[in-house]
Scaffold this active site. Structure first.
Site, short mmCIF file in Angstrom:
data_model
loop_
_atom_site.label_atom_id
_atom_site.label_comp_id
_atom_site.label_asym_id
_atom_site.label_seq_id
_atom_site.Cartn_x
_atom_site.Cartn_y
_atom_site.Cartn_z
CG ASP A 109 -2.03 0.99 1.17
OD1 ASP A 109 -3.06 0.80 0.49
OD2 ASP A 109 -1.85 2.02 1.86
CG HIS A 303 -5.66 -3.20 -0.33
ND1 HIS A 303 -4.87 -2.75 -1.36
CD2 HIS A 303 -5.33 -2.43 0.76
CE1 HIS A 303 -4.12 -1.75 -0.94
NE2 HIS A 303 -4.38 -1.54 0.34
#
Length: 327
Positions: A109, A303
């Protein structure tokens, strides 16, 4: 005993680049090339608990810091204290503290943005790079906030984060609820992100406000794990983490003078099949900018890949390290 104490090595502190970083270390210090794990938003060093455990078992020296603004690390009160120069200088300073010249940087991320910028800003401190979900992104042709505002609307979360105060208030109103909203596995049926009333996509503020606590994917974390994240953001607020995003334009301006390619370094890109924000296709361009690149995909993962599919991620990272950095 909290999950943080039970699942992580003892916390240590390092004074670097004008801040104090909390970090967690495993493996034989001083042996081989260390790997530094850089977390994303809204995460912590705790996000790498499974990787630290695997590295320790494999005899790999590994370190995961709470980066500035997060967890037990310093939280400067100026927005520009969170620009890319400061974030990368923190990592270089951590290497100085550890007494090591170079490290392999692995980022997920927002941490992925940091680790891909390390060889551009501090090339003499980087032995290799691993991107998890986040690809290397060449400099945009215009201010990225303006591009995102035009493409995704004013309430798209990165654009919305440019506003003062409101994002911290919304995210911090109930940190347990906020973290439960974010930390979920992919929905059983693929969800197409549709614009909200403002015309925005990825309008997390409205999705969070309207969330019924059930809709969406299954919870990713155990209650004890969720409590680690909720307590950290309850105690530390979201100002620092959101301010990373408030420096997108500043970082874009800074990049005008930086190299545009990464050559001479082994790099690994790990994508996640079901990541709605950073899909595997987002990495398709990378071979044109990185001279030594391997790309692999984790099937069935959303994610939060290192927490959702830790065994797969650990095998990919350790296998790559064995091949590219044999002891």
């Amino acid at each position: 005993m909290s999950a943080l104490e039970a699942m992580m090595p003892p916390v240590q502190k390092a004074s670097v680049n004008g801040v104090e970083l909390a970090y967690y270390e495993v493996g034989p210090r001083g042996q081989g090339v260390p790997i530094i794990f850089c977390h994303g938003f809204p995460e912590l060093a705790f996000s790498w608990r499974h990787q630290l455990k695997a590295c320790e078992a494999a005899g790999q020296w590994a370190i995961a810091p709470d980066q500035r603004g997060y967890g037990l690390s310093s939280k400067p009160d100026a927005v520009d204290a969170y620009d890319i120069d400061q974030l990368t200088a923190d990592m270089a300073g951590l290497l100085d503290h550890l007494g090591v010249e170079k490290a392999i940087f692995c980022g997920h991320d927002w941490g992925g943005i940091v680790v891909w910028q390390m060889p551009l800003i501090h090339p003499d401190r980087v032995a290799g790079v691993i991107g998890l979900n986040t690809p290397f992104m060449p400099r945009a042709p215009a201010d990225p906030i303006a591009i995102m505002r035009a493409r995704f609307g004013p309430d798209m979360y990165i654009v919305w984060f440019q506003n003062p105060d409101e994002p911290e208030a919304v995210l911090g109103a109930d940190t347990s609820r906020t973290m439960a909203f974010f930390m979920r596995k992919p929905a059983a049926q693929p969800v197409t992100v549709q614009p909200d009333a403002s015309g925005s996509t990825f309008a997390f503020k409205d999705l969070l406000r309207n969330w019924d606590g059930v809709t969406g994917g299954d919870p990713l974390l155990t209650p004890d794990e969720l409590a680690v994240f909720a307590e950290a953001f309850r105690a530390g607020s979201f100002f620092g983490p959101v301010s990373w995003y408030r420096n997108f334009t500043r970082t874009w301006e800074r990049a005008e003078t930086l190299p545009t390619r990464i050559d001479g370094l082994p790099c690994l890109m790990i994508t996640a099949e079901l990541d709605a924000v950073l899909p595997p296709s987002a990495a398709d361009h990378m071979a044109g900018f990185i001279g030594d690149l391997e790309t692999v995909m984790v099937a069935g993962s959303g994610h939060w890949t290192q927490q959702e599919k830790p065994d797969e991620v650990n095998a990919l990272i350790l296998g790559w390290l064995d091949r590219r950095f044999p002891t």
